[in-house]
Design a protein around this motif. Structure first.
Motif, PDB file in Angstrom:
ATOM      1  N   GLU A 156       6.237   1.903   1.905  1.00  0.00           N
ATOM      2  CA  GLU A 156       6.448   2.271   3.466  1.00  0.00           C
ATOM      3  C   GLU A 156       5.183   2.854   4.080  1.00  0.00           C
ATOM      4  N   GLU A 157       5.360   2.378   5.540  1.00  0.00           N
ATOM      5  CA  GLU A 157       3.900   3.010   6.446  1.00  0.00           C
ATOM      6  C   GLU A 157       3.890   4.596   6.222  1.00  0.00           C
ATOM      7  N   GLY A 158       2.637   4.868   6.046  1.00  0.00           N
ATOM      8  CA  GLY A 158       2.282   6.072   5.966  1.00  0.00           C
ATOM      9  C   GLY A 158       2.097   6.633   4.362  1.00  0.00           C
ATOM     10  N   SER A 159       2.886   5.897   3.361  1.00  0.00           N
ATOM     11  CA  SER A 159       2.595   6.188   2.157  1.00  0.00           C
ATOM     12  C   SER A 159       1.348   5.924   1.608  1.00  0.00           C
ATOM     13  N   THR A 160       1.065   6.597   0.623  1.00  0.00           N
ATOM     14  CA  THR A 160      -0.269   6.352  -0.154  1.00  0.00           C
ATOM     15  C   THR A 160      -0.295   5.267  -1.259  1.00  0.00           C
ATOM     16  N   GLY A 161      -1.239   4.682  -1.476  1.00  0.00           N
ATOM     17  CA  GLY A 161      -1.189   3.594  -2.584  1.00  0.00           C
ATOM     18  C   GLY A 161      -2.632   3.033  -2.791  1.00  0.00           C
ATOM     19  N   ARG A 162      -2.637   2.643  -3.841  1.00  0.00           N
ATOM     20  CA  ARG A 162      -4.078   2.039  -4.211  1.00  0.00           C
ATOM     21  C   ARG A 162      -3.894   0.668  -4.925  1.00  0.00           C
ATOM     22  N   GLU A 163      -2.906  -0.013  -4.441  1.00  0.00           N
ATOM     23  CA  GLU A 163      -2.765  -1.370  -4.933  1.00  0.00           C
ATOM     24  C   GLU A 163      -2.642  -2.356  -3.634  1.00  0.00           C
ATOM     25  N   LEU A 164      -3.167  -3.440  -4.074  1.00  0.00           N
ATOM     26  CA  LEU A 164      -2.982  -4.593  -3.377  1.00  0.00           C
ATOM     27  C   LEU A 164      -1.777  -5.410  -4.119  1.00  0.00           C
ATOM     28  N   PHE A 165      -1.181  -6.444  -3.279  1.00  0.00           N
ATOM     29  CA  PHE A 165      -0.072  -7.222  -3.708  1.00  0.00           C
ATOM     30  C   PHE A 165      -0.230  -8.523  -3.436  1.00  0.00           C
TER      31      PHE A 165
ATOM     32  N   MET B 109      -5.964  -3.170   2.536  1.00  0.00           N
ATOM     33  CA  MET B 109      -6.716  -1.829   3.371  1.00  0.00           C
ATOM     34  C   MET B 109      -6.602  -0.516   2.438  1.00  0.00           C
ATOM     35  N   ALA B 110      -5.410  -0.238   1.801  1.00  0.00           N
ATOM     36  CA  ALA B 110      -5.173   0.941   0.902  1.00  0.00           C
ATOM     37  C   ALA B 110      -5.952   0.788  -0.280  1.00  0.00           C
ATOM     38  N   VAL B 111      -5.972  -0.395  -0.943  1.00  0.00           N
ATOM     39  CA  VAL B 111      -6.829  -0.675  -1.949  1.00  0.00           C
ATOM     40  C   VAL B 111      -8.516  -0.498  -1.754  1.00  0.00           C
ATOM     41  N   ILE B 112      -9.007  -0.829  -0.549  1.00  0.00           N
ATOM     42  CA  ILE B 112     -10.149  -0.996  -0.180  1.00  0.00           C
ATOM     43  C   ILE B 112     -10.673   0.583   0.263  1.00  0.00           C
ATOM     44  N   ASP B 113      -9.812   1.309   1.196  1.00  0.00           N
ATOM     45  CA  ASP B 113     -10.433   2.419   1.547  1.00  0.00           C
ATOM     46  C   ASP B 113      -9.589   3.553   1.217  1.00  0.00           C
ATOM     47  N   GLY B 114      -8.467   3.586   0.556  1.00  0.00           N
ATOM     48  CA  GLY B 114      -7.922   4.509   0.094  1.00  0.00           C
ATOM     49  C   GLY B 114      -6.908   5.401   1.321  1.00  0.00           C
ATOM     50  N   SER B 115      -6.823   4.658   2.205  1.00  0.00           N
ATOM     51  CA  SER B 115      -5.922   5.450   3.682  1.00  0.00           C
ATOM     52  C   SER B 115      -4.646   4.896   3.257  1.00  0.00           C
ATOM     53  N   SER B 116      -3.716   5.547   4.082  1.00  0.00           N
ATOM     54  CA  SER B 116      -2.336   5.549   3.958  1.00  0.00           C
ATOM     55  C   SER B 116      -1.867   4.130   4.490  1.00  0.00           C
ATOM     56  N   ARG B 117      -0.775   3.787   4.047  1.00  0.00           N
ATOM     57  CA  ARG B 117      -0.246   2.437   4.456  1.00  0.00           C
ATOM     58  C   ARG B 117      -0.108   2.412   5.934  1.00  0.00           C
ATOM     59  N   SER B 118      -0.574   1.350   6.346  1.00  0.00           N
ATOM     60  CA  SER B 118      -0.619   1.204   7.953  1.00  0.00           C
ATOM     61  C   SER B 118       0.703   0.273   8.518  1.00  0.00           C
TER      62      SER B 118
END
Length: 149
Positions: free
Chosen positions: A43-52, A84-93
């Motif tokens: 979901e948008e706004g969730s944290t994640g450190r994975e690419l799919f 984006m989340a796996v590269i910079d650690g930001s929340s899902r856009s």
């Protein structure tokens, strides 16, 4: 196997007669998830450190506004999302939603992503190429929305 997935796991995945390859195959299977239509992958706004990576089926990348959904892009076999989340650690856009039955995706965690980028230049170039194309498309949309032609 999908070319992008081959870059992730360059060994022969069908060769299960060798013990070291059996271990690699089991590890890969742990990274594969299957979703049905309208299942939310993240979901948008969730944290994640994975690419799919989409192995089968289709995935919608969408912005949600209550019950309303605006699909930004629909991705198919061989395409990736969540970079984006796996590269910079930001929340899902945005929110990722399975768009077809039996949609299968492979999860690539941050550690594996960093390893692949550092050890496989072709993988890094594929990521950069896709990011560049996505940025150009986004710029075009923003330019048109601002009244450009």
């Amino acid at each position: 196997m999908v070319p992008f997935a081959q870059a992730l796991f360059p060994t022969n995945m069908d060769a299960t007669d060798q013990p070291e390859r059996q271990g690699a195959t089991m590890t890969i299977e742990k990274c594969i998830n299957e979703f049905d239509v309208d299942d939310v992958i993240f979901e948008e706004g969730s944290t994640g450190r994975e690419l799919f990576v989409v192995l089968d089926g289709k995935v919608e990348i969408a912005k949600m506004n209550g019950a309303s959904k605006t699909v930004i892009v629909t991705l198919g076999k061989g395409e990736f999302f969540g970079e984006m989340a796996v590269i910079d650690g930001s929340s899902r856009s945005a929110t990722a939603i399975a768009a077809t039955p039996h949609t299968r995706v492979m999860r690539i965690n941050h550690a594996r992503f960093v390893y692949l980028v550092s050890q496989q230049p072709a993988f890094a170039l594929m990521i950069m190429d896709a990011l560049s194309k996505r940025l150009r498309a986004s710029n075009t949309v923003a330019f048109r929305a601002a009244g450009g032609s």
